[in-house]
Structures are given as C-alpha cells and as structure tokens.
Enzyme design. Structure first.
Site, PDB file in Angstrom:
ATOM      1  N   CYS A 170       0.834  -1.201   0.000  1.00 13.88           N
ATOM      2  CA  CYS A 170       0.000   0.000   0.000  1.00 13.88           C
ATOM      3  C   CYS A 170       0.869   1.251   0.000  1.00 13.88           C
ATOM      4  O   CYS A 170       1.425   1.627   1.033  1.00 13.88           O
ATOM      5  CB  CYS A 170      -0.916  -0.009   1.221  1.00 13.88           C
ATOM      6  SG  CYS A 170      -1.998   1.441   1.314  1.00 13.88           S
ATOM      7  N   CYS A 199      -0.514   4.000   2.270  1.00 21.47           N
ATOM      8  CA  CYS A 199      -0.303   3.692   3.693  1.00 21.47           C
ATOM      9  C   CYS A 199       1.152   3.920   4.107  1.00 21.47           C
ATOM     10  O   CYS A 199       1.424   4.486   5.156  1.00 21.47           O
ATOM     11  CB  CYS A 199      -0.658   2.231   3.991  1.00 21.47           C
ATOM     12  SG  CYS A 199      -2.278   1.720   3.448  1.00 21.47           S
ATOM     13  N   ASP A 200       2.088   3.442   3.298  1.00 21.22           N
ATOM     14  CA  ASP A 200       3.492   3.379   3.710  1.00 21.22           C
ATOM     15  C   ASP A 200       4.438   4.281   2.915  1.00 21.22           C
ATOM     16  O   ASP A 200       5.627   4.349   3.226  1.00 21.22           O
ATOM     17  CB  ASP A 200       3.994   1.931   3.598  1.00 21.22           C
ATOM     18  CG  ASP A 200       3.218   0.993   4.508  1.00 21.22           C
ATOM     19  OD1 ASP A 200       2.753   1.450   5.566  1.00 21.22           O
ATOM     20  OD2 ASP A 200       3.074  -0.192   4.153  1.00 21.22           O
TER      21      ASP A 200
END
Length: 196
Positions: A29, A32-33
């Site tokens: 992701c 996300c990261d």
C-alpha cells in the site's frame, strides 16, 4: 443466514526474500506506507491501475520511482501511464520480472530477470489480490476470478448466503466500500429472516 466476509490477501511476488522483507521495505500500500520513503528510491511492481496510481503517488514524494512490469503493455489507465512518462523521476521498465529481493535487515535492492539490480529502499507490490473463497467453490457463486457474485444488496444466488467486503465482485475495494457492504448485508439479512 450467512454473511461471507473473508476478504482478500495480497498476491505474493513469489520471489526469494519476499517473506523476510514484509514490513522491512516491502509494502502492498503506497498510500499507507509511502511517507516512510520520502526522498528515497523505490520500485512499484505491477501493470494495473493500482500499480500506476501507486507510482504516481510515490513520484510526488520519492527521489526516484521505478515502475516494473512483466509485460510490454499495461492494463491500467492509459492517461495515468502518459502522466508517469512525463515525470522526470519515474523510470518505466517493461518485459522483466523481479527475480530476487536483496538486503540485510531491510531491502536494499531488487534483481530483475535480465540481471539488472535496482538499488531501492522500498518495494511496493501491486500484482493483485486473492479472494478468500475456498469454502464457496461448490456453491456456484464465484466469478471467473473467484470473487463472490453478489449484488449491491449483498445477496448471492443461494438463499440465505450474503457476501460483503473485498471478497465480493466489485469495481473498488477499499475500507469504505467494505463497510457499506456490511451495512447492506445486515439490512438484507434482517429482510431475509423476516420473510422465511
């Protein structure tokens, strides 16, 4: 009544070093990261919309983004691909596969099957999802990709069986759509139980 909401798991790359680097440079992701790799070099693996969107997102925060695809042609949006081609910090590499992930405690690179090594800090795999539908194989409710065929009200063709979340055939798989499916499934189950 049964609400089937088992979700999906990320499709692995199937290369040496993969399991070792989950959470140590390998992510599924970018949103996300991606912030962990601000100003660093990363690679995105895949050729669909998710891979293209991940590369676009990362190109705004990373020093260098390699977009690596095993085929020459991409399944994802042609307009997004054109935008990526205009980005100075994006390099598109086609007709190659990742052969190995390298590093010590964290990823330091990937080796492609043409023996090229890309020095990176982060690797984002966007090669698809695997729906967790093994239990439903004999019920005739799966599509050609093994997702559960269910309408927006989460009903399947089997009375009393409802499917919600990422496991259901749909265009967009995100938390918000899964939550909506859950609400629809509860409503549909209540209606079903009232009428039996």
């Amino acid at each position: 009544a049964v609400i089937y909401a088992t979700g999906c798991k990320n499709r692995p790359l199937g290369v040496p070093g993969e399991e070792k680097y989950y959470g140590r440079g390998l992510s599924f992701c970018a949103v996300c990261d991606g912030a962990f790799y601000k100003g660093k070099r990363v690679a995105v693996i895949g050729g669909g919309d998710t891979a293209l969107d991940d590369a676009m997102y990362l190109s705004d925060i990373c020093e260098k983004v390699y977009l690596v695809h095993r085929r020459e042609f991409f399944r994802g949006s042609a307009s997004t691909l054109e935008k990526l081609k205009q980005k100075e910090n994006v390099e598109i590499i086609v007709n190659v596969r990742v052969e190995e992930i390298t590093g010590d405690k964290k990823i330091d690179g990937i080796i492609l099957d043409n023996k090229t090594k890309l020095n990176i800090s982060g690797l984002f795999a966007a090669v698809g999802m695997i729906p967790q539908t093994e239990l439903l194989k004999e019920f005739g409710v799966l599509d050609e990709s093994n997702y559960v065929k269910a309408s927006e009200d989460t009903k399947t063709t089997v009375n009393g069986l409802f499917a919600a979340g990422d496991v259901r055939t749909k265009q967009l798989r995100q938390v918000v759509t899964a939550a909506a499916d859950g609400a629809n499934a509860i409503y549909s189950v209540m209606e079903y139980l009232r009428n039996i």
